[in-house]
Design an enzyme around this catalytic site. Structure first.
Site, mmCIF file in Angstrom:
data_model
loop_
_atom_site.group_PDB
_atom_site.id
_atom_site.type_symbol
_atom_site.label_atom_id
_atom_site.label_comp_id
_atom_site.label_asym_id
_atom_site.label_seq_id
_atom_site.Cartn_x
_atom_site.Cartn_y
_atom_site.Cartn_z
ATOM 1 C CE LYS A 17 -3.924 1.814 2.764
ATOM 2 N NZ LYS A 17 -4.750 1.553 3.975
ATOM 3 C CB SER A 41 -8.233 3.268 2.955
ATOM 4 O OG SER A 41 -7.344 2.688 3.890
ATOM 5 C CB SER A 70 -8.230 0.231 5.745
ATOM 6 O OG SER A 70 -8.975 1.403 5.602
#
Ligand code: GLN
Length: 489
Positions: free
Chosen positions: A81, A156, A180
């Protein structure tokens, strides 16, 4: 059943590297080609460096040829990420304010992956600064769900989930502040694990809400998630909230822990707003555990109704403080329009942050301001203690808690974008776990009639990841949903 190389489990790929039927360079080439073929449609990546990845793959092959492989992750590409620092790679948090920033150092998890020989592959898209549940808040582009390109992958960590589901990496890392990792895992037919707060170092993770943030793995299977967790868990003097605890051999423990377990079903998690198909799939999983001889007990988490409210006070308060450092002075975007130093702060932040980030900074500043601090922030902290207390009380009776991960399957792009409250409610089952600092994971639990993945959430006792993984695998072995892949070809 044999699957294409890019959809194989990390464990299977690792075995092929080990028995020399595959090289790391071949594997890396496969993922690079796959990424080039599908990412134009999926949009999981912010960027990737194919040359650097191939160089790392060649180094891994050389180690193996010399009899020096560093373990089961050596030569395996793992996606990160774009909030996790990797030296020399872009680090943007999918925000315009960091659009041109390159990390000067490795975060602890990146260093540990490299020490294990893994290849840090690509920078994966997210909601700007990890604020969101759909990856639509990204400052770069929207990521699509590989199972239905009209729908969100969750967020997310939507880029991490979409990359793995699309076969563009062998595993991935995300961060989870309120869901997330688990929610996108559920929406993309993946295993996602949020570790106990303090198990994995946050050094080199761009902070959103420091008392809630944890880095964790996405895998195709429980075993894959266990293998990645093994590499990243452990005490780190560079993170003052990192915990000193013995790290078990998670993969080996999988085979040793057989139950039967006592599993708690919180009645507050099966009410209004839960999609009937999700509810049915989760109830079927409960039936599976019962069939294994597990005792199923109803438990109560009475403060659940305050979880979303207190989360959005605590998380925004912490974010307003953490994001104060982005001021156009030391790094990141600097406005060209500013007339003086104060105006430079204003303009740089006004131009650099997107609307959701601004909304949260304003909300967080408000709840921390004098006169309101006691009414909001302090009260939310007290509620947080009550929520943790609910879980600990339940654990006097049960070994783990079972719930849906997300109230609905993947929703349509744009469907909730104009309604922040509707979006905030998609984390209703995951947020309490962060407030309580507990380990939680999502495991694939079937599909809707329309072919959308459904996730089952299992919540464990603090630092009992080994037990949690074993409980998850007891479901997965009988229901190998991970053998299904999205039709992107
Ligand atoms: N959706 C939640 C939020 O927007 C959780 C995000 C996260 O876990 N990073 O804050």
């Amino acid at each position: 059943m044999s699957s294409p190389l890019h959809h194989e489990t990390l464990a299977a790929l690792s075995a092929k590297l080990e028995n020399r039927t595959l090289t790391s360079v071949e594997l890396m080439q496969t993922f690079i080609e796959r990424t080039r073929a599908v990412d134009g449609r999926v949009g999981a990546f912010n960027s990737f460096d194919a040359d650097d990845a191939l160089e790392q793959a060649r180094a891994s092959d050389a180690r193996r040829a010399a009899g020096q492989a560093r373990g089961p992750l050596d030569g395996i590409p793992i996606g990160l990420k774009d909030v996790i620092a990797v030296e020399g790679q872009p680090l943007t948090a999918s925000s315009k304010i960091l659009a041109n920033f390159v990390s000067p150092y490795d975060g602890t998890v990146a260093r540990k992956l490299k020490e294990a020989g893994a290849i840090c592959w690509g920078r994966l898209n997210l909601d700007e600064f990890a604020m969101g549940s759909s990856t639509e808040n990204s400052g770069t582009h929207v990521t699509r769900n590989p199972w239905d390109l009209e729908r969100v992958p969750g967020g997310s960590s939507g880029g991490s989930a979409a990359a793995l589901a699309a076969g563009a990496a062998a595993a991935a890392l995300g961060s989870d502040t309120g869901g997330s990792i688990r929610q996108p895992a559920a929406l993309c037919n993946l295993v996602g694990l949020k570790p106990t707060y303090g198990l994995v170092s946050r050094y080199g993770l761009i902070a959103y809400a420091s008392s809630l943030d944890q880095i964790g793995p996405f895998g195709r299977t429980v075993e894959d998630a266990a293998m990645v967790l093994q590499a990243i868990a452990g005490h780190d003097p560079l993170d003052s909230t990192s915990f000193r605890t013995e790290i078990p051999d998670y993969r080996a423990e999988l085979g040793r822990r057989k139950g039967p377990w006592k599993i708690g079903i919180p009645k507050e998690y099966f009410g209004e707003g839960l999609d009937p198909e999700v509810s049915a799939a989760v109830q079927a999983a409960v039936g599976h555990y019962r069939g294994l001889g597990c005792e199923i007990a109803e438990v109560s988490l009475p403060h659940t109704k305050y979880a979303v409210g207190s989360y959005y006070i605590i998380a925004t308060a912490e974010c307003s403080s953490n994001l104060a450092r982005f001021d156009g002075i030391r790094y990141g975007h600097r406005s060209a329009k500013a007339s003086d130093i104060v105006d430079l702060y204003f303009q740089s932040r006004a131009e650099g942050f997107g609307p959701e980030v601004k909304r949260r900074i304003i909300l967080g500043t408000y709840v921390l301001s004098s006169g309101y601090y006691d009414a909001y922030y302090l009260r939310a902290q007290k509620v947080r203690t009550l929520i943790r207390g609910d879980f600990l009380k339940a654990y006097e009776k049960v070994d783990a808690i079972l719930t849906p991960t997300s109230p609905t399957p993947a929703f349509k792009i744009g469907e909730k974008a104009a309604d922040p409250l509707a979006m905030y409610l998609s984390d209703i089952y995951t947020i309490g776990v962060n407030l309580a600092g507990l380990p939680g994971m999502s495991v694939p639990c079937g599909f809707t009639k329309a072919g959308l993945p459904i996730g089952l959430q299992l919540i464990g006792k603090p630092f009992e990841e080994a037990e949690l993984l074993a409980i998850a695998q007891a479901y997965e072995t009988a229901h190998p949903w991970y053998q299904r892949f999205p039709k992107l070809d």
